[in-house]
Design a protein around this motif. Structure first.
Motif, PDB file in Angstrom:
ATOM      1  N   SER A 147       0.824  -1.206   0.000  1.00  0.00           N
ATOM      2  CA  SER A 147       0.000   0.000   0.000  1.00  0.00           C
ATOM      3  C   SER A 147       0.857   1.255   0.000  1.00  0.00           C
ATOM      4  CB  SER A 147      -0.942  -0.002   1.199  1.00  0.00           C
ATOM      5  OG  SER A 147      -0.184  -0.071   2.370  1.00  0.00           O
ATOM      6  N   GLU A 148       2.170   1.082   0.106  1.00  0.00           N
ATOM      7  CA  GLU A 148       3.063   2.238   0.166  1.00  0.00           C
ATOM      8  C   GLU A 148       4.403   1.883  -0.461  1.00  0.00           C
ATOM      9  OE1 GLU A 148       3.626   4.780   3.960  1.00  0.00           O
ATOM     10  OE2 GLU A 148       5.358   3.448   3.934  1.00  0.00           O
ATOM     11  N   ILE A 149       4.988   2.883  -1.110  1.00  0.00           N
ATOM     12  CA  ILE A 149       6.325   2.730  -1.683  1.00  0.00           C
ATOM     13  C   ILE A 149       7.195   3.839  -1.136  1.00  0.00           C
ATOM     14  CG2 ILE A 149       7.637   3.036  -3.819  1.00  0.00           C
ATOM     15  CD1 ILE A 149       5.286   1.604  -5.198  1.00  0.00           C
ATOM     16  N   LYS A 150       8.388   3.463  -0.665  1.00  0.00           N
ATOM     17  CA  LYS A 150       9.313   4.489  -0.181  1.00  0.00           C
ATOM     18  C   LYS A 150      10.477   4.598  -1.152  1.00  0.00           C
ATOM     19  CE  LYS A 150       9.570   5.248   4.167  1.00  0.00           C
ATOM     20  NZ  LYS A 150       9.729   5.203   5.657  1.00  0.00           N
ATOM     21  N   VAL A 151      10.552   5.744  -1.788  1.00  0.00           N
ATOM     22  CA  VAL A 151      11.604   5.960  -2.781  1.00  0.00           C
ATOM     23  C   VAL A 151      12.906   6.257  -2.035  1.00  0.00           C
ATOM     24  CG1 VAL A 151      12.334   7.379  -4.728  1.00  0.00           C
ATOM     25  CG2 VAL A 151       9.907   6.778  -4.450  1.00  0.00           C
ATOM     26  N   ASP A 152      13.943   5.528  -2.383  1.00  0.00           N
ATOM     27  CA  ASP A 152      15.211   5.606  -1.655  1.00  0.00           C
ATOM     28  C   ASP A 152      15.794   7.023  -1.657  1.00  0.00           C
ATOM     29  OD1 ASP A 152      17.317   3.919  -0.310  1.00  0.00           O
ATOM     30  OD2 ASP A 152      18.528   4.995  -1.788  1.00  0.00           O
ATOM     31  N   LYS A 153      16.481   7.343  -0.566  1.00  0.00           N
ATOM     32  CA  LYS A 153      17.001   8.708  -0.427  1.00  0.00           C
ATOM     33  C   LYS A 153      18.061   9.056  -1.465  1.00  0.00           C
ATOM     34  CE  LYS A 153      19.974   7.719   3.607  1.00  0.00           C
ATOM     35  NZ  LYS A 153      19.322   6.544   4.227  1.00  0.00           N
ATOM     36  N   SER A 154      18.681   8.065  -2.074  1.00  0.00           N
ATOM     37  CA  SER A 154      19.669   8.382  -3.119  1.00  0.00           C
ATOM     38  C   SER A 154      18.999   9.106  -4.288  1.00  0.00           C
ATOM     39  CB  SER A 154      20.365   7.104  -3.597  1.00  0.00           C
ATOM     40  OG  SER A 154      19.427   6.169  -4.081  1.00  0.00           O
ATOM     41  N   PHE A 155      17.715   8.854  -4.519  1.00  0.00           N
ATOM     42  CA  PHE A 155      17.004   9.547  -5.604  1.00  0.00           C
ATOM     43  C   PHE A 155      16.646  10.974  -5.185  1.00  0.00           C
ATOM     44  CE2 PHE A 155      16.329   5.021  -6.314  1.00  0.00           C
ATOM     45  CZ  PHE A 155      16.881   4.913  -7.583  1.00  0.00           C
ATOM     46  N   THR A 156      16.122  11.106  -3.965  1.00  0.00           N
ATOM     47  CA  THR A 156      15.806  12.441  -3.445  1.00  0.00           C
ATOM     48  C   THR A 156      17.045  13.325  -3.517  1.00  0.00           C
ATOM     49  OG1 THR A 156      14.243  11.430  -1.905  1.00  0.00           O
ATOM     50  CG2 THR A 156      14.979  13.681  -1.409  1.00  0.00           C
ATOM     51  N   GLY A 195       0.569   6.256 -12.183  1.00  0.00           N
ATOM     52  CA  GLY A 195      -0.571   5.411 -12.494  1.00  0.00           C
ATOM     53  C   GLY A 195      -0.918   4.419 -11.393  1.00  0.00           C
ATOM     54  N   LEU A 196      -0.175   4.437 -10.285  1.00  0.00           N
ATOM     55  CA  LEU A 196      -0.388   3.414  -9.257  1.00  0.00           C
ATOM     56  C   LEU A 196      -1.192   3.953  -8.087  1.00  0.00           C
ATOM     57  CD1 LEU A 196       3.171   1.820  -9.045  1.00  0.00           C
ATOM     58  CD2 LEU A 196       1.141   0.843 -10.131  1.00  0.00           C
ATOM     59  N   ASP A 197      -1.997   3.084  -7.522  1.00  0.00           N
ATOM     60  CA  ASP A 197      -2.834   3.470  -6.394  1.00  0.00           C
ATOM     61  C   ASP A 197      -2.122   3.144  -5.076  1.00  0.00           C
ATOM     62  OD1 ASP A 197      -5.040   4.257  -4.934  1.00  0.00           O
ATOM     63  OD2 ASP A 197      -5.940   2.253  -5.016  1.00  0.00           O
ATOM     64  N   CYS A 215       4.840  15.370  -7.889  1.00  0.00           N
ATOM     65  CA  CYS A 215       3.994  14.435  -7.130  1.00  0.00           C
ATOM     66  C   CYS A 215       3.367  15.157  -5.944  1.00  0.00           C
ATOM     67  CB  CYS A 215       4.880  13.260  -6.676  1.00  0.00           C
ATOM     68  SG  CYS A 215       4.004  11.911  -5.902  1.00  0.00           S
ATOM     69  N   PRO A 216       2.340  15.975  -6.199  1.00  0.00           N
ATOM     70  CA  PRO A 216       1.790  16.820  -5.126  1.00  0.00           C
ATOM     71  C   PRO A 216       1.175  16.040  -3.964  1.00  0.00           C
ATOM     72  CG  PRO A 216       0.533  17.067  -7.179  1.00  0.00           C
ATOM     73  CD  PRO A 216       1.725  16.233  -7.504  1.00  0.00           C
ATOM     74  N   GLN A 217       0.827  14.785  -4.184  1.00  0.00           N
ATOM     75  CA  GLN A 217       0.237  13.986  -3.091  1.00  0.00           C
ATOM     76  C   GLN A 217       1.300  13.246  -2.264  1.00  0.00           C
ATOM     77  OE1 GLN A 217       0.386  13.237  -6.240  1.00  0.00           O
ATOM     78  NE2 GLN A 217       0.346  11.022  -6.628  1.00  0.00           N
ATOM     79  N   ALA A 218       2.579  13.533  -2.529  1.00  0.00           N
ATOM     80  CA  ALA A 218       3.671  12.795  -1.881  1.00  0.00           C
ATOM     81  C   ALA A 218       3.674  12.950  -0.363  1.00  0.00           C
ATOM     82  CB  ALA A 218       5.015  13.271  -2.435  1.00  0.00           C
ATOM     83  N   LEU A 219       4.181  11.905   0.297  1.00  0.00           N
ATOM     84  CA  LEU A 219       4.549  11.988   1.708  1.00  0.00           C
ATOM     85  C   LEU A 219       6.072  12.084   1.752  1.00  0.00           C
ATOM     86  CD1 LEU A 219       2.246   9.119   3.054  1.00  0.00           C
ATOM     87  CD2 LEU A 219       1.760  11.577   2.985  1.00  0.00           C
ATOM     88  N   VAL A 220       6.585  12.722   2.781  1.00  0.00           N
ATOM     89  CA  VAL A 220       8.032  12.919   2.850  1.00  0.00           C
ATOM     90  C   VAL A 220       8.573  12.626   4.245  1.00  0.00           C
ATOM     91  CG1 VAL A 220       8.367  14.566   0.964  1.00  0.00           C
ATOM     92  CG2 VAL A 220       7.565  15.401   3.181  1.00  0.00           C
ATOM     93  N   GLN A 221       9.858  12.268   4.268  1.00  0.00           N
ATOM     94  CA  GLN A 221      10.595  12.125   5.521  1.00  0.00           C
ATOM     95  C   GLN A 221      11.962  12.734   5.288  1.00  0.00           C
ATOM     96  OE1 GLN A 221       9.303   7.734   6.361  1.00  0.00           O
ATOM     97  NE2 GLN A 221      10.965   8.200   7.783  1.00  0.00           N
ATOM     98  N   GLY A 222      12.508  13.382   6.270  1.00  0.00           N
ATOM     99  CA  GLY A 222      13.859  13.892   6.089  1.00  0.00           C
ATOM    100  C   GLY A 222      14.182  14.984   7.079  1.00  0.00           C
TER     101      GLY A 222
END
Ligand code: C2E
Ligand code: MG
Ligand code: MG
Ligand code: MG
Length: 282
Positions: free
Chosen positions: A197-206, A228-230, A251-258
């Protein structure tokens, strides 16, 4: 980095790297085995934030080891030793129990709050883990729907049986998150097969934002893939406003950590942080 972070073994000199690595792993395992009883392990929490509103929506539990022998050891070092030396099960149970003990009141007060806990693939494959999770949630009176288990694919495993196991967790009411997406073997096949239900994009990309590197090109590809993913998308390692703005545009609906928002903190600090940031979210 492993060697420099661990003092005691810099001086083995002539011995081969493989030998040193073996000795070091052995020594880490020796001390790690005693760490729980010696009260050296603790859990900190890093808030997860809705980028658009700035409101916290949950937190990730992160393990800390302050060893009497080594000093602070990074989880990147000791978790992989624990996995190889048969210690991970006990550690995972500790993290689940301790993080619920520290945050159950926060979670009961805020039904929307999600607690993310990192687990190894090995843990997921252990048929007893789900039972332990259900019992512990029950003991602390926490809803299973507030728990999210983060998994990282570190080796090319059997995706089909993993998908089956993941489904058991989902059927029990907990969520699964794919951690460090874009690295290792956490590939497109995962996205298709696992009901995450969730994907966390690795910090190397951020952290590639603004560098024009190949990783930034890949980040742009990840944005269009996620479109395109829910699933909820979390971007880790946000340190600058430039990174936050770039993510928001794509990605305006993004969640963030940092660190731009909050560093990992002990439970009493998390409570203060949430009290200061609660308005209409929870
Ligand atoms: P992860 O799950 O991908 O956790 C994110 C890591 O990024 C954490 O490092 C966090 O402190 C760090 N981080 C957060 N914001 C920023 C930022 O803005 N900039 C930078 N440079 N770093 C940031 P940490 O706590 O050292 O954990 C490293 C990894 O160790 C975790 O990566 C996870 O894979 C593993 N780990 C940590 N705790 C546990 C645990 O309880 N169980 C298991 N199985 N693995 C754990
Ligand atoms: Mg994680
Ligand atoms: Mg991660
Ligand atoms: Mg990581």
């Amino acid at each position: 980095a492993l060697i420099s972070s661990l003092g005691g073994f810099g001086g083995l000199g002539v011995s081969s790297l493989a030998y040193k690595t073996h000795r070091k792993r052995h020594s880490i395992a020796f001390h790690l085995k005693r760490a729980i009883a010696k009260n050296e392990l603790s859990v900190v929490f890093q808030p997860k934030i809705c980028l658009a509103s700035g409101n916290p929506v949950g937190a990730e539990a992160l393990l800390r080891w302050n060893s009497a022998y080594f000093g602070f050891v990074s989880p990147e070092v000791f978790i992989s030793v624990a996995e190889k030396k048969g210690l991970i099960r006990k550690i995972t149970h500790f993290v689940i129990e301790k993080s619920l003990e520290k945050t159950h009141d926060v979670m009961r007060l805020r039904p929307e709050f999600r607690l993310n806990i990192n687990v190894s693939i090995q843990d997921l494959m252990d048929p007893d883990l789900l039972t332990f999770i259900i019992q512990t949630a029950d003991r602390f009176d926490v809803s299973l729907s507030q728990l999210v288990f983060e998994v990282t694919e570190r080796s090319a495993g059997d995706d089909a049986s993993l998908a089956e196991v993941v489904q058991k967790y989902i059927d029990a009411g907990v969520s699964i998150s794919l951690d460090d997406f874009g690295t290792g073997y956490s590939n497109l096949a995962w996205l298709g097969r696992l009901n995450a239900s969730e994907i966390k994009v690795d910090k190397s990309f951020t952290q590639s934002i603004g560098t024009g590197s190949i990783n930034q090109t890949m980040l742009d590809a990840i944005f269009s893939l996620l479109h395109g993913l829910d699933v909820a998308c979390v971007f880790e390692g946000v340190e600058t406003q430039e990174q936050a703005d770039y993510i928001y545009r794509a990605c305006p609906q993004a969640l963030v950590q940092g660190w731009l928002y909050a560093k990992p903190m002990i439970a009493p600090q998390l409570k203060k942080y949430l009290d200061g940031n609660d308005d209409d979210v929870f």
